[in-house]
Structure formats: C-alpha cells, structure tokens
Design a protein around this motif. Sequence first.
Motif, PDB file in Angstrom:
ATOM      1  N   ILE A 144       4.561  -5.001   3.041  1.00 51.00           N
ATOM      2  CA  ILE A 144       4.375  -3.740   3.776  1.00 51.00           C
ATOM      3  C   ILE A 144       3.831  -2.659   2.848  1.00 51.00           C
ATOM      4  CG2 ILE A 144       5.688  -1.802   4.753  1.00 51.00           C
ATOM      5  CD1 ILE A 144       5.121  -3.839   6.823  1.00 51.00           C
ATOM      6  N   GLU A 145       4.328  -2.621   1.624  1.00 51.87           N
ATOM      7  CA  GLU A 145       3.884  -1.583   0.693  1.00 51.87           C
ATOM      8  C   GLU A 145       2.414  -1.761   0.314  1.00 51.87           C
ATOM      9  OE1 GLU A 145       6.693  -1.285  -2.517  1.00 51.87           O
ATOM     10  OE2 GLU A 145       8.373  -0.902  -1.142  1.00 51.87           O
ATOM     11  N   THR A 146       1.993  -2.997   0.083  1.00 55.17           N
ATOM     12  CA  THR A 146       0.581  -3.253  -0.200  1.00 55.17           C
ATOM     13  C   THR A 146      -0.272  -2.951   1.023  1.00 55.17           C
ATOM     14  OG1 THR A 146       1.130  -4.948  -1.829  1.00 55.17           O
ATOM     15  CG2 THR A 146      -1.081  -5.014  -0.882  1.00 55.17           C
ATOM     16  N   TYR A 147       0.169  -3.385   2.190  1.00 59.51           N
ATOM     17  CA  TYR A 147      -0.550  -3.127   3.434  1.00 59.51           C
ATOM     18  C   TYR A 147      -0.772  -1.628   3.648  1.00 59.51           C
ATOM     19  CZ  TYR A 147      -1.074  -2.741   8.552  1.00 59.51           C
ATOM     20  OH  TYR A 147      -1.491  -2.426   9.820  1.00 59.51           O
ATOM     21  N   THR A 148       0.228  -0.835   3.327  1.00 53.24           N
ATOM     22  CA  THR A 148       0.124   0.612   3.539  1.00 53.24           C
ATOM     23  C   THR A 148      -0.987   1.224   2.690  1.00 53.24           C
ATOM     24  OG1 THR A 148       2.485   0.698   4.065  1.00 53.24           O
ATOM     25  CG2 THR A 148       1.410   2.783   3.494  1.00 53.24           C
ATOM     26  N   LYS A 149      -1.140   0.744   1.468  1.00 54.46           N
ATOM     27  CA  LYS A 149      -2.231   1.255   0.628  1.00 54.46           C
ATOM     28  C   LYS A 149      -3.591   0.915   1.225  1.00 54.46           C
ATOM     29  CE  LYS A 149      -0.444  -0.574  -3.168  1.00 54.46           C
ATOM     30  NZ  LYS A 149      -0.276  -0.939  -4.607  1.00 54.46           N
ATOM     31  N   TYR A 150      -3.711  -0.268   1.783  1.00 60.32           N
ATOM     32  CA  TYR A 150      -4.966  -0.632   2.424  1.00 60.32           C
ATOM     33  C   TYR A 150      -5.216   0.208   3.677  1.00 60.32           C
ATOM     34  CZ  TYR A 150      -6.195  -4.428  -0.668  1.00 60.32           C
ATOM     35  OH  TYR A 150      -6.593  -5.146  -1.769  1.00 60.32           O
ATOM     36  N   LEU A 151      -4.156   0.491   4.439  1.00 62.43           N
ATOM     37  CA  LEU A 151      -4.311   1.390   5.576  1.00 62.43           C
ATOM     38  C   LEU A 151      -4.835   2.748   5.126  1.00 62.43           C
ATOM     39  CD1 LEU A 151      -1.086   0.861   7.729  1.00 62.43           C
ATOM     40  CD2 LEU A 151      -3.439   0.378   8.443  1.00 62.43           C
ATOM     41  N   ALA A 152      -4.229   3.300   4.078  1.00 68.59           N
ATOM     42  CA  ALA A 152      -4.647   4.612   3.586  1.00 68.59           C
ATOM     43  C   ALA A 152      -6.114   4.595   3.186  1.00 68.59           C
ATOM     44  CB  ALA A 152      -3.772   5.027   2.407  1.00 68.59           C
ATOM     45  N   ASN A 153      -6.529   3.519   2.546  1.00 67.50           N
ATOM     46  CA  ASN A 153      -7.911   3.417   2.097  1.00 67.50           C
ATOM     47  C   ASN A 153      -8.878   3.326   3.279  1.00 67.50           C
ATOM     48  OD1 ASN A 153      -9.893   3.108  -0.056  1.00 67.50           O
ATOM     49  ND2 ASN A 153     -10.087   1.001   0.642  1.00 67.50           N
ATOM     50  N   GLU A 154      -8.561   2.471   4.231  1.00 69.46           N
ATOM     51  CA  GLU A 154      -9.485   2.245   5.341  1.00 69.46           C
ATOM     52  C   GLU A 154      -9.493   3.394   6.342  1.00 69.46           C
ATOM     53  OE1 GLU A 154      -9.288  -1.580   7.209  1.00 69.46           O
ATOM     54  OE2 GLU A 154      -9.041  -2.639   5.302  1.00 69.46           O
ATOM     55  N   LEU A 155      -8.389   4.106   6.479  1.00 72.75           N
ATOM     56  CA  LEU A 155      -8.300   5.164   7.488  1.00 72.75           C
ATOM     57  C   LEU A 155      -8.594   6.548   6.919  1.00 72.75           C
ATOM     58  CD1 LEU A 155      -5.129   3.963   9.424  1.00 72.75           C
ATOM     59  CD2 LEU A 155      -7.535   3.547   9.970  1.00 72.75           C
ATOM     60  N   GLY A 156      -8.886   6.608   5.629  1.00 75.58           N
ATOM     61  CA  GLY A 156      -9.167   7.900   5.012  1.00 75.58           C
ATOM     62  C   GLY A 156     -10.320   8.626   5.670  1.00 75.58           C
ATOM     63  N   LYS A 157     -11.311   7.892   6.129  1.00 78.44           N
ATOM     64  CA  LYS A 157     -12.470   8.522   6.778  1.00 78.44           C
ATOM     65  C   LYS A 157     -12.079   9.219   8.074  1.00 78.44           C
ATOM     66  CE  LYS A 157     -13.884   4.083   8.822  1.00 78.44           C
ATOM     67  NZ  LYS A 157     -12.892   3.272   8.072  1.00 78.44           N
ATOM     68  N   ARG A 158     -10.936   8.850   8.631  1.00 76.26           N
ATOM     69  CA  ARG A 158     -10.423   9.533   9.832  1.00 76.26           C
ATOM     70  C   ARG A 158      -9.357  10.571   9.481  1.00 76.26           C
ATOM     71  NH1 ARG A 158      -8.430   5.294  14.151  1.00 76.26           N
ATOM     72  NH2 ARG A 158      -7.926   7.303  15.155  1.00 76.26           N
ATOM     73  N   ARG A 159      -9.158  10.805   8.202  1.00 73.58           N
ATOM     74  CA  ARG A 159      -8.166  11.765   7.706  1.00 73.58           C
ATOM     75  C   ARG A 159      -6.745  11.384   8.152  1.00 73.58           C
ATOM     76  NH1 ARG A 159      -8.486  15.950  10.269  1.00 73.58           N
ATOM     77  NH2 ARG A 159     -10.113  15.403  11.757  1.00 73.58           N
ATOM     78  N   ILE A 160      -6.512  10.078   8.331  1.00 76.58           N
ATOM     79  CA  ILE A 160      -5.179   9.573   8.661  1.00 76.58           C
ATOM     80  C   ILE A 160      -4.501   9.148   7.373  1.00 76.58           C
ATOM     81  CG2 ILE A 160      -3.894   7.728   9.809  1.00 76.58           C
ATOM     82  CD1 ILE A 160      -6.105   7.720  11.951  1.00 76.58           C
ATOM     83  N   THR A 161      -3.329   9.693   7.096  1.00 79.89           N
ATOM     84  CA  THR A 161      -2.578   9.296   5.912  1.00 79.89           C
ATOM     85  C   THR A 161      -1.666   8.119   6.247  1.00 79.89           C
ATOM     86  OG1 THR A 161      -0.759  10.840   6.371  1.00 79.89           O
ATOM     87  CG2 THR A 161      -2.593  11.648   5.009  1.00 79.89           C
ATOM     88  N   ALA A 162      -1.364   7.324   5.235  1.00 86.19           N
ATOM     89  CA  ALA A 162      -0.437   6.200   5.380  1.00 86.19           C
ATOM     90  C   ALA A 162       0.459   6.148   4.152  1.00 86.19           C
ATOM     91  CB  ALA A 162      -1.191   4.883   5.545  1.00 86.19           C
ATOM     92  N   ASN A 163       1.749   6.210   4.362  1.00 88.77           N
ATOM     93  CA  ASN A 163       2.720   6.224   3.275  1.00 88.77           C
ATOM     94  C   ASN A 163       3.908   5.336   3.606  1.00 88.77           C
ATOM     95  OD1 ASN A 163       1.750   8.449   1.316  1.00 88.77           O
ATOM     96  ND2 ASN A 163       1.624   9.467   3.308  1.00 88.77           N
ATOM     97  N   VAL A 164       4.659   5.015   2.568  1.00 87.99           N
ATOM     98  CA  VAL A 164       5.866   4.203   2.684  1.00 87.99           C
ATOM     99  C   VAL A 164       7.085   5.043   2.315  1.00 87.99           C
ATOM    100  CG1 VAL A 164       7.167   2.337   1.573  1.00 87.99           C
ATOM    101  CG2 VAL A 164       4.803   1.965   2.258  1.00 87.99           C
ATOM    102  N   VAL A 165       8.141   4.938   3.114  1.00 85.00           N
ATOM    103  CA  VAL A 165       9.458   5.428   2.728  1.00 85.00           C
ATOM    104  C   VAL A 165      10.344   4.212   2.496  1.00 85.00           C
ATOM    105  CG1 VAL A 165      11.503   6.702   3.446  1.00 85.00           C
ATOM    106  CG2 VAL A 165       9.232   7.612   3.950  1.00 85.00           C
ATOM    107  N   ALA A 166      10.966   4.156   1.317  1.00 89.65           N
ATOM    108  CA  ALA A 166      11.784   3.004   0.924  1.00 89.65           C
ATOM    109  C   ALA A 166      13.244   3.438   0.803  1.00 89.65           C
ATOM    110  CB  ALA A 166      11.280   2.426  -0.395  1.00 89.65           C
ATOM    111  N   PRO A 167      14.056   3.237   1.830  1.00 87.30           N
ATOM    112  CA  PRO A 167      15.462   3.618   1.752  1.00 87.30           C
ATOM    113  C   PRO A 167      16.240   2.737   0.781  1.00 87.30           C
ATOM    114  CG  PRO A 167      14.759   3.336   4.038  1.00 87.30           C
ATOM    115  CD  PRO A 167      13.698   2.741   3.161  1.00 87.30           C
ATOM    116  N   GLY A 168      17.243   3.332   0.163  1.00 90.70           N
ATOM    117  CA  GLY A 168      18.248   2.557  -0.533  1.00 90.70           C
ATOM    118  C   GLY A 168      19.331   2.141   0.443  1.00 90.70           C
ATOM    119  N   ALA A 169      20.463   1.704  -0.078  1.00 87.27           N
ATOM    120  CA  ALA A 169      21.582   1.303   0.779  1.00 87.27           C
ATOM    121  C   ALA A 169      22.005   2.484   1.645  1.00 87.27           C
ATOM    122  CB  ALA A 169      22.746   0.835  -0.082  1.00 87.27           C
TER     123      ALA A 169
END
Length: 251
Positions: free
Chosen positions: A163-188
């Motif tokens: 999921i974390e790698t996928y999110t970086k690819y989303l950010a890269n491909e959707l940048g032209k639409r000014r759509i951001t993509a980020n990950v939140v990683a919860p602990g316990a």
Amino acid sequence: MTKIALVTGGSRGIGRAIVLSLAQKGIDIVFTYKGNETAAAQVIYEVKNLNQKAKAFQLDTGNIRGFDAFINTLSQYLNDEYQKSNLDFLINNAGIGLYGGVADTTEETFDAVMNVNFKGVYFLTQKMLPLLNDGGSIVNVSSSLTRVCVPNVSVYASIKSAIETYTKYLANELGKRRITANVVAPGATATDFADGATKDNEERRKLTASTTALGRVGEPEDIGGVVAFLCSEEAKWVNAQRIEASGGAKL
C-alpha cells in the motif's frame, strides 16, 4: 463550496474516528460498512449532530465484483443529494488482520488479507478516479508494522508495505490533476481490530505503552485527526508521504 469524503470501513474504530474528524472540519461524509448496519446508523447520527450530511453504503471491499454497482449507487446519491457526480476525498481505511507465522500461514489467509487490504484498495481507487475532483486527496491507511517487526504479522505487514509503495505511484500519476496521495500508518490503537487485544487486554496495553515514547496506546481519535489534516488546505503541499501516528512506538 461543500466538500465530500468517501471513507471505507467507516462504522467502527479508526474509520469512525476518521469520519467524525472530517465532519468536524465541515466535510460531508459518505462511508462504507461491511455488515454492522446498527453501528453505521449511529455514525450517521453523530455526523448529523455535527451539522454535516452523512450516508452509509454496505460494501465488501474484498469483493471487487461489487465495485461497479457501488460506484453506480454512489454516483446516483451524489447526483440526487448534491446535483453533481464528484467528491473530493477518498480514504481507504477498510482492512482486516489475520495473523500467523511464516511457516503456518495458509493460502486462504493470504488471499483474504490481500483481497481486502491491497487488491480491494487498488481497484476501488481505480474505479473512483473519475469521481474524484481535481485538487482532491487520497489517504491510504497502512501500519507501523511496515517499520517494526512483531511475531505473526508477515502477511499483513507485507501487504501494507505494498500500500505504501502504491501510494507513491498514485501521487506521481495523479500529480497532473493536483490530487495528493499520502499514507497514514497507525501504531497499536485501541479498537476491536484483531480481536480487540489493544483495547481490552490490559497486559497487552501495558506492554505497548512501555515501548511507546508517549507512554500509552493510541486511540482512534489520534488517527482520525491526522487523516483530516491531510484533507485540509494546510496539507495541500504534503504529497507521497508516509506519516506514522504511533506516539513514537519502538524507537
């Protein structure tokens, strides 16, 4: 202009906290739930008490064959309620945790975790892209377990790493639409997830607190606020990032 968010798995735990945190920021909510209609109705009630609109749809995010019907239903709701067919934020929160050692994990367990935690996220996001406004945001929920190792979570943690790698690819491909993509990683976090051990097992809670810099276990609201921030104007320059919300676990 009204902003609208779709949150998967929004009826309980971290998902519920995300829904309420977004509503507190003046965002209308659509969320999915798998089976607990009573819990979903309670969340709708809470959102409406915050003076925002809310709608819940049943969806099994591990069954991609159901996505076309869901998208059609969602589009119809947006047209009926808002006279438009787009929304602004997609939060992929729904997930399952099935655990076991490397030597013991079955193919059935692997497939179940993969289907909900990665395949479902990948293809639901794909289906949602035409409905997502330019300038919007995608937030995917991962886990602190991609950074630290604990017993019996190799499948879950590995898929969250995807999921974390996928999110970086989303950010890269959707940048032209000014759509951001980020990950939140919860602990316990104290939820019913994984049999509720972090919520109800006092020995587990003490152990977690003892290995966390801030000296306690996480609460769903600790995560909800971070996701809501990533859907705000203040976060519009934050992109392709993994933000761990764990209180400083196992530093």
